[in-house]
Design a protein around this motif. Sequence first.
Motif: not given
Length: 462
Positions: A128-152
Motif C-alpha cells: 500500500a502506498i502512503r500519500p504525500v501532499y504538498p505543504p500548505s505554506r510557501a516562502a511568501g513576501r509577508g502581506r503582499a499581492w500574490y498571483r494564482g490560477d485556481c482552475h486547472l
Amino acid sequence: MTTLRGTLAPGAPDYVYVRFDVPPGVRELRVSYGYDRPSVPPGAPGNALDIGLFDERGTQRGGEGFRGWSGGARTEFFVRADDATPGYVPGPVREGIWHVVLGPYTVAPQGLSYEITVVFEYGAPGPAIRPVYPPSRAAGRGRAWYRGDCHLHSWYSDGRRTPAEIAALARAAGLDFINSSDHNTHAAHAHWATEAGDDLLILLGEEVTTRNGHVVALGTDPGTFVDWRHRARDGRFEHVADLIRRAGGLVVPAHPHAPCIGCAWKFGYGEADAVEVWNGPWTPDDEVTLAEWDGRLVASMREGRGRLPAMGSSDAHRDPDVVGLPQTVVLADDLTREAILEGIRAGRSYVAESKDVSFSLTATVASGEHAGIGERLAVDADVPVTIRAAATGAPRCTIRLVTDEGLVLTGDALPVTGSGAAEWRTTAAHAAYVRAELRHETAAGPLPGAMAAFTNPVFLGR
C-alpha cells in the motif's frame, strides 16, 4: 474476465450502476469499455458516455466506495494496491460486489449500446502506498499581492498535462499559487508534492462537475472527495457546500454561463464564497457573467446581504490553453493556504490577463483615510471621496469605473508605455461601491473591448 453489455435509452438516468463480482485473491482490476456512435439527425445529440468506479463499500452518496472517475477521457483503466490509472485511487482490490458507474452525458435518439470488459489479475497485492501532499505554506513576501490560477486540469481528469508540466507553466506565468481542480476526482492530490516549492504554493481541490453546473472546491484538505451526483432540484447543494467549507475550502461556481452542455449554473449563489467571472480568454459568456455579478452587487447593497467576490482562472486543459490567462491577484498576509483563501473570501483581489498587468483601486478622503480593493471606506454620505485607478503593463487599454449606478467614467487610452491612471470624485451618497475595469481597444462601435483586468469593489459609506 467478465463482459457486461446493455443499452441506454434517451432520457436515461444521470448515472447508471453496472455491478460485477470480484472474487478473492485479485491483485489488479482492469476495466475497458466502448459504445456505439450512430449518425444522428441535425440538431440531435450524439452518444457520449462517461465512466467511473466504486468498490465493494458501495455507491452511496458521499463516496466511501469511490475509486475513480475519468469521464469520457479514457476507454480503459486499472486499480491495484500500489498504483492506478490517473483519475483513479490506488488501494486493495477486495472481494465483493463492485460497480462501474456510467454517466450518459448525451444519448442519441437510437439509444446507446455499451460493452464493458473487466479483467482480473490474481496474486499477492503490492505494498500500500502512503500519500504525500504538498505543504500548505510557501516562502511568501509577508502581506503582499500574490498571483494564482485556481482552475486547472491535469491528466488525472480530462487534461493532457502532467502536474510537472502545469507547475512549470505556472512558474513561467509568474504565478505564486495554483489549485488542482480535476473533474470529479481527488486522485491527483497525492501527485503534487514534488512540484511545490518555496516559489509555488499548490492548493488542492476538485471541479465538482454536475449536470446543472460546475463548482470549484478551492483549497480543500488533502484527500477530500466531493460527490458530484446531484442536480439543483435534489436540494443537496447546501450539504455539498458545507462539506467543502468543513474541509477548509471555498465554494466557487465556475463559468456560470458557459455554453457547454450541463455547464449553466442552476444552484444559485446563496452558498457561494466567490464566483468565477472570467474563465479562460475573455468571451461573451464572461461578459454576461460580469453583468450578472454586478447586478448581484447592487442587490447586496440594497438588501444588506453579504457581497460575493469575483475571481478568474484559466480552466487550462491542454495546448494551446494558457496557464495564468487569467489570474487572480490576491492581497494576502502571506503565501499560505489559509491567507490566500481568506484574501479571496474577503474580495481583496483583482483579475488580470497576465503577469505583465498590474491594477490598483483606492478611495481616499482629504483627511488621509483610504481604502483599497475589497475594503470599506467608512465615511458620511456627503464627504468628498477621490477614486483612483492605476494600471501598468496595459498599452492602449482604457480604464473604466463602474458603480451601483452604472458606468461613470471612461478614461483616455493609456500610452504605449502601458502605465497610467484615472481619477474621479464622488460621495457615498452617489456610489455605494466603485469597481474598475481595464479594457483593450475595441475595433467597432460602443461595445467595450476585451478585458485586460478588473477589480473587486471598494465600498463607500458606513
